[in-house]
Design a protein around this motif. Structure first.
Motif, PDB file in Angstrom:
ATOM      1  N   GLN A 268      20.551  -5.981   7.541  1.00 44.96           N
ATOM      2  CA  GLN A 268      19.986  -5.412   8.763  1.00 44.96           C
ATOM      3  C   GLN A 268      18.816  -4.537   8.363  1.00 44.96           C
ATOM      4  O   GLN A 268      18.943  -3.675   7.499  1.00 44.96           O
ATOM      5  N   ILE A 269      17.678  -4.763   9.008  1.00 40.08           N
ATOM      6  CA  ILE A 269      16.481  -3.970   8.746  1.00 40.08           C
ATOM      7  C   ILE A 269      16.189  -3.145   9.990  1.00 40.08           C
ATOM      8  O   ILE A 269      16.097  -3.683  11.099  1.00 40.08           O
ATOM      9  N   THR A 270      16.063  -1.849   9.804  1.00 34.88           N
ATOM     10  CA  THR A 270      15.686  -0.948  10.888  1.00 34.88           C
ATOM     11  C   THR A 270      14.278  -0.446  10.596  1.00 34.88           C
ATOM     12  O   THR A 270      14.020   0.119   9.529  1.00 34.88           O
ATOM     13  N   HIS A 271      13.372  -0.682  11.542  1.00 34.52           N
ATOM     14  CA  HIS A 271      11.980  -0.263  11.394  1.00 34.52           C
ATOM     15  C   HIS A 271      11.822   1.181  11.864  1.00 34.52           C
ATOM     16  O   HIS A 271      12.643   1.682  12.647  1.00 34.52           O
TER      17      HIS A 271
ATOM     18  N   ARG B  43      13.083  -0.637  15.989  1.00 37.32           N
ATOM     19  CA  ARG B  43      13.384  -2.070  16.099  1.00 37.32           C
ATOM     20  C   ARG B  43      14.350  -2.482  14.993  1.00 37.32           C
ATOM     21  O   ARG B  43      14.281  -1.982  13.888  1.00 37.32           O
ATOM     22  N   ILE B  44      15.216  -3.417  15.328  1.00 36.27           N
ATOM     23  CA  ILE B  44      16.179  -3.943  14.364  1.00 36.27           C
ATOM     24  C   ILE B  44      15.925  -5.433  14.179  1.00 36.27           C
ATOM     25  O   ILE B  44      15.640  -6.142  15.141  1.00 36.27           O
TER      26      ILE B  44
ATOM     27  N   ASN C 132      15.758 -11.308  15.666  1.00 37.90           N
ATOM     28  CA  ASN C 132      15.927 -10.053  16.390  1.00 37.90           C
ATOM     29  C   ASN C 132      17.371  -9.977  16.904  1.00 37.90           C
ATOM     30  O   ASN C 132      18.126 -10.945  16.784  1.00 37.90           O
ATOM     31  N   PRO C 133      17.795  -8.853  17.467  1.00 34.73           N
ATOM     32  CA  PRO C 133      19.175  -8.704  17.928  1.00 34.73           C
ATOM     33  C   PRO C 133      19.576  -9.663  19.049  1.00 34.73           C
ATOM     34  O   PRO C 133      20.762  -9.865  19.287  1.00 34.73           O
ATOM     35  N   GLU C 134      18.590 -10.271  19.722  1.00 32.76           N
ATOM     36  CA  GLU C 134      18.882 -11.250  20.777  1.00 32.76           C
ATOM     37  C   GLU C 134      19.026 -12.659  20.210  1.00 32.76           C
ATOM     38  O   GLU C 134      19.229 -13.611  20.955  1.00 32.76           O
ATOM     39  N   GLY C 135      18.875 -12.812  18.884  1.00 34.24           N
ATOM     40  CA  GLY C 135      19.037 -14.111  18.249  1.00 34.24           C
ATOM     41  C   GLY C 135      17.769 -14.941  18.157  1.00 34.24           C
ATOM     42  O   GLY C 135      17.807 -16.072  17.697  1.00 34.24           O
ATOM     43  N   LYS C 136      16.644 -14.381  18.554  1.00 35.62           N
ATOM     44  CA  LYS C 136      15.385 -15.114  18.458  1.00 35.62           C
ATOM     45  C   LYS C 136      14.929 -15.146  16.999  1.00 35.62           C
ATOM     46  O   LYS C 136      14.860 -14.113  16.331  1.00 35.62           O
ATOM     47  N   ILE C 137      14.606 -16.355  16.519  1.00 34.83           N
ATOM     48  CA  ILE C 137      14.129 -16.492  15.148  1.00 34.83           C
ATOM     49  C   ILE C 137      12.674 -16.051  15.087  1.00 34.83           C
ATOM     50  O   ILE C 137      11.813 -16.598  15.777  1.00 34.83           O
ATOM     51  N   LEU C 138      12.413 -15.046  14.258  1.00 33.39           N
ATOM     52  CA  LEU C 138      11.072 -14.495  14.112  1.00 33.39           C
ATOM     53  C   LEU C 138      10.339 -15.105  12.925  1.00 33.39           C
ATOM     54  O   LEU C 138       9.128 -15.288  12.956  1.00 33.39           O
TER      55      LEU C 138
ATOM     56  N   LYS D 180       0.824  -1.215   0.000  1.00 32.66           N
ATOM     57  CA  LYS D 180       0.000   0.000   0.000  1.00 32.66           C
ATOM     58  C   LYS D 180       0.858   1.265   0.000  1.00 32.66           C
ATOM     59  O   LYS D 180       0.346   2.368   0.115  1.00 32.66           O
ATOM     60  N   GLY D 181       2.179   1.078  -0.083  1.00 32.66           N
ATOM     61  CA  GLY D 181       3.073   2.219  -0.149  1.00 32.66           C
ATOM     62  C   GLY D 181       3.512   2.759   1.197  1.00 32.66           C
ATOM     63  O   GLY D 181       4.166   3.792   1.267  1.00 32.66           O
ATOM     64  N   LYS D 182       3.185   2.053   2.284  1.00 31.85           N
ATOM     65  CA  LYS D 182       3.583   2.510   3.625  1.00 31.85           C
ATOM     66  C   LYS D 182       5.009   2.024   3.933  1.00 31.85           C
ATOM     67  O   LYS D 182       5.331   0.857   3.786  1.00 31.85           O
ATOM     68  N   HIS D 183       5.838   2.957   4.363  1.00 33.29           N
ATOM     69  CA  HIS D 183       7.224   2.649   4.716  1.00 33.29           C
ATOM     70  C   HIS D 183       7.243   1.791   5.974  1.00 33.29           C
ATOM     71  O   HIS D 183       6.624   2.124   6.969  1.00 33.29           O
ATOM     72  N   PHE D 184       7.956   0.648   5.910  1.00 29.67           N
ATOM     73  CA  PHE D 184       8.025  -0.197   7.103  1.00 29.67           C
ATOM     74  C   PHE D 184       9.451  -0.547   7.512  1.00 29.67           C
ATOM     75  O   PHE D 184       9.664  -1.283   8.460  1.00 29.67           O
ATOM     76  N   GLY D 185      10.431   0.020   6.832  1.00 27.89           N
ATOM     77  CA  GLY D 185      11.790  -0.253   7.263  1.00 27.89           C
ATOM     78  C   GLY D 185      12.826   0.218   6.275  1.00 27.89           C
ATOM     79  O   GLY D 185      12.524   0.676   5.174  1.00 27.89           O
ATOM     80  N   HIS D 186      14.071   0.079   6.713  1.00 33.37           N
ATOM     81  CA  HIS D 186      15.229   0.457   5.914  1.00 33.37           C
ATOM     82  C   HIS D 186      16.190  -0.723   5.969  1.00 33.37           C
ATOM     83  O   HIS D 186      16.583  -1.171   7.048  1.00 33.37           O
ATOM     84  N   GLU D 187      16.570  -1.250   4.808  1.00 33.37           N
ATOM     85  CA  GLU D 187      17.393  -2.446   4.717  1.00 33.37           C
ATOM     86  C   GLU D 187      18.796  -2.081   4.262  1.00 33.37           C
ATOM     87  O   GLU D 187      18.973  -1.351   3.293  1.00 33.37           O
ATOM     88  N   VAL D 188      19.775  -2.602   4.994  1.00 34.21           N
ATOM     89  CA  VAL D 188      21.174  -2.330   4.685  1.00 34.21           C
ATOM     90  C   VAL D 188      21.907  -3.665   4.574  1.00 34.21           C
ATOM     91  O   VAL D 188      21.809  -4.500   5.470  1.00 34.21           O
ATOM     92  N   PRO D 189      22.635  -3.894   3.472  1.00 34.77           N
ATOM     93  CA  PRO D 189      23.431  -5.117   3.373  1.00 34.77           C
ATOM     94  C   PRO D 189      24.462  -5.152   4.495  1.00 34.77           C
ATOM     95  O   PRO D 189      24.988  -4.104   4.894  1.00 34.77           O
ATOM     96  N   LEU D 190      24.706  -6.339   5.005  1.00 34.86           N
ATOM     97  CA  LEU D 190      25.601  -6.474   6.152  1.00 34.86           C
ATOM     98  C   LEU D 190      26.682  -7.499   5.827  1.00 34.86           C
ATOM     99  O   LEU D 190      26.381  -8.636   5.460  1.00 34.86           O
TER     100      LEU D 190
END
Length: 90
Positions: free
Chosen positions: A53-56, A60-61, A79-85, A16-26
């Protein structure tokens, strides 16, 4: 603009065109050790193909990882704590 292995950072939008994050190659050496450890416990014989890395907008990362293990290709979000989402076999 940042480039890692011919990949560039990018803004992410939903259908729908709503921004939900910024993705950076790591680069793999910059992936947090706790995230690597989580991946290794789930996929002991893994080979990481790609990491981002995605920053919302709320700060949130997440880490988006593409890997192979035992002949299968997987895409995961952690997530940054290693939990698989998210864990998706490709």
């Amino acid at each position: 603009m940042t480039r890692v292995a011919d990949k560039y950072e990018q803004a992410l939008y939903d259908d729908k065109g709503k921004h939900f994050g910024h993705e950076v190659p790591l680069a793999l050496e910059l992936l947090p050790q706790i995230v690597k450890n989580s991946l290794l416990s789930e996929f002991p014989s893994m080979k990481i193909l790609d990491a981002e890395q995605i920053t919302h907008p709320d700060g949130r990362i997440e880490y988006e990882i593409e890997l192979t293990s035992q002949g299968a290709e997987w895409e995961l979000a952690l997530n940054p704590e290693g939990k698989i989402l998210v864990k998706e076999k490709l």
